[in-house]
Every structure is written in structure tokens, then in C-alpha cells.
Scaffold this motif. Structure first.
Motif, short mmCIF file in Angstrom:
data_model
loop_
_atom_site.label_atom_id
_atom_site.label_comp_id
_atom_site.label_asym_id
_atom_site.label_seq_id
_atom_site.Cartn_x
_atom_site.Cartn_y
_atom_site.Cartn_z
N PHE A 11 -3.20 5.17 55.81
CA PHE A 11 -3.23 6.05 56.84
C PHE A 11 -1.81 6.69 56.57
O PHE A 11 -1.16 6.45 56.11
CB PHE A 11 -3.25 5.35 58.48
CG PHE A 11 -2.43 4.16 58.05
CD1 PHE A 11 -1.21 4.92 58.84
CD2 PHE A 11 -2.44 2.91 57.96
CE1 PHE A 11 -0.29 3.56 59.77
CE2 PHE A 11 -1.34 2.22 58.07
CZ PHE A 11 0.20 3.18 58.88
N HIS A 12 -1.66 8.56 57.36
CA HIS A 12 -0.82 8.68 58.12
C HIS A 12 -0.25 8.46 59.44
O HIS A 12 -1.27 8.25 59.85
CB HIS A 12 -0.90 10.74 57.42
CG HIS A 12 -0.35 10.51 55.89
ND1 HIS A 12 0.57 10.65 55.63
CD2 HIS A 12 -1.37 11.30 55.09
CE1 HIS A 12 0.70 10.38 53.69
NE2 HIS A 12 -0.72 11.21 53.88
N TYR A 13 1.24 8.18 59.52
CA TYR A 13 1.31 8.92 61.05
C TYR A 13 2.65 9.35 61.39
O TYR A 13 3.59 9.42 60.64
CB TYR A 13 2.13 6.95 61.38
CG TYR A 13 3.15 6.69 60.65
CD1 TYR A 13 3.19 5.99 59.12
CD2 TYR A 13 4.00 6.64 61.05
CE1 TYR A 13 4.27 5.94 58.30
CE2 TYR A 13 5.38 6.30 59.89
CZ TYR A 13 5.46 5.68 59.09
OH TYR A 13 6.89 5.37 58.93
N GLY A 27 2.61 14.44 54.12
CA GLY A 27 3.97 14.61 52.89
C GLY A 27 4.58 14.36 51.81
O GLY A 27 4.40 14.35 50.98
N ASP A 28 4.15 12.88 52.53
CA ASP A 28 4.44 11.30 51.32
C ASP A 28 2.91 10.71 50.90
O ASP A 28 2.15 11.23 51.51
CB ASP A 28 5.74 11.01 51.95
CG ASP A 28 6.85 10.83 51.80
OD1 ASP A 28 7.53 11.36 50.23
OD2 ASP A 28 7.58 10.43 52.76
#
Ligand code: ZN
Length: 163
Positions: A11-13, A27-28
Motif C-alpha cells: 500500500f501507499h500512504y 513516489g517510493d
């Protein structure tokens, strides 16, 4: 597939303290975690249950399910030489700054309260203790964990443990 015990989700957070953005993983590489093994803070893990790939949501987590409540009497005087990167920090420390002390269980984040010549008074509460935090989450993927991941109690691969 829905997130449940022994699934690995990536997941992105974005993490917020009120309106203040603290962290952003976009972006990472996304984060990867093994659900049901205390890999992430309790309040976030609860909110992840039953979510699936592509889901986006916002969750507000009370302090006790994030970094915990602030403990009273938690100011300690420590020798500056016990700080991580002590040499670089010398003469640069100010109240409110986050520094790391080397402890038997690894480096610990503390907040500078008062700076002396050889010692520094630090608050050993986590800098985010006592704060209600808000996460904006986007689920990137969900898969079944491997037997090895279940045995280790964490996710492997991109965003997880590499070993
Ligand atoms: Zn492992």
C-alpha cells in the motif's frame, strides 16, 4: 482478494498530524506487510481488514492505537556522548529537536528538552505519542502469504523484508 490474516498487502500512504503532512510513500516503493502479525500499528491494521486492491480510504487513529499515550515523568538526563551521531550533533541541538539515543534494544527516538554542556535532557515519549494520526491509504496489491513469510511473521520482497 481481500486483506485478512496471512495475506500480504502492499500500500501507499500519506500520514497527517491534523493538517500537517508528516510522511508520504507515493513516489517510493509501496510498503508491504503481513496482516495479523502486528507488522503495522494496531489502528491501521484494523482499518486494513477486508480492503482490496485499488481501495482508497482515510482513517483517523487515536493515540492509544498509534504511538501510544504520552507518559508523565519521562524526561531523562543523558550524556551527549550516548546520542547517535553525537559528534555531528554537538552544539547543534535545540529544544524540540528529535534525536536518537543508543539503547540496549537499538536506537530510540527522543525529543530534546534542554541542552547542557555534557548532558541533554530528553523526553523519551515517541515524538508522535499522544497524537491522533490520520492515514490516507491506497491498496496496491493483496496476495496470500508464503509459508516462509508466515513462519517469519513478516512480508518478503519489495517493500518488505529483504533477506
Ligand atoms: Zn523473513
Amino acid at each position: 482478494m481481500k486483506i485478512n490474516r496471512d495475506t500480504v498487502a502492499t500500500f501507499h500512504y500519506r500520514l497527517f498530524d491534523g493538517d500537517k503532512a508528516l510522511e508520504n510513500s507515493h513516489g517510493d516503493e509501496p510498503m508491504a506487510y503481513l496482516h495479523g502479525h502486528n507488522n503495522i500499528m494496531a489502528g491501521l491494521e484494523e482499518a486494513m481488514l477486508d480492503k482490496e486492491e485499488g481501495n482508497e480510504f482515510s482513517v483517523t487513529i487515536p493515540a492509544e492505537k498509534a504511538y501510544g499515550l504520552r507518559k508523565a515523568n519521562s524526561v531523562q538526563r543523558v550524556p551527549i556522548k550516548h546520542l547517535h551521531n553525537a559528534k555531528q550533533l554537538k552544539n547543534k541541538m535545540k529544544p524540540g529537536m528529535v534525536v536518537h539515543i543508543n539503547t540496549e534494544s537499538g536506537a530510540k527516538q527522543v525529543v530534546v528538552v534542554k541542552v547542557g554542556r555534557f548532558n541533554v535532557d530528553v523526553d523519551t515519549n515517541h515524538p508522535l505519542a499522544g497524537k491522533e494520526l490520520r492515514f490516507e491509504i491506497k491498496i496496491e496489491s493483496v496476495r496470500v502469504a508464503s509459508d516462509e513469510e508466515k513462519a517469519h511473521g513478516h512480508a518478503h520482497g519489495v517493500g518488505g523484508h529483504q533477506h
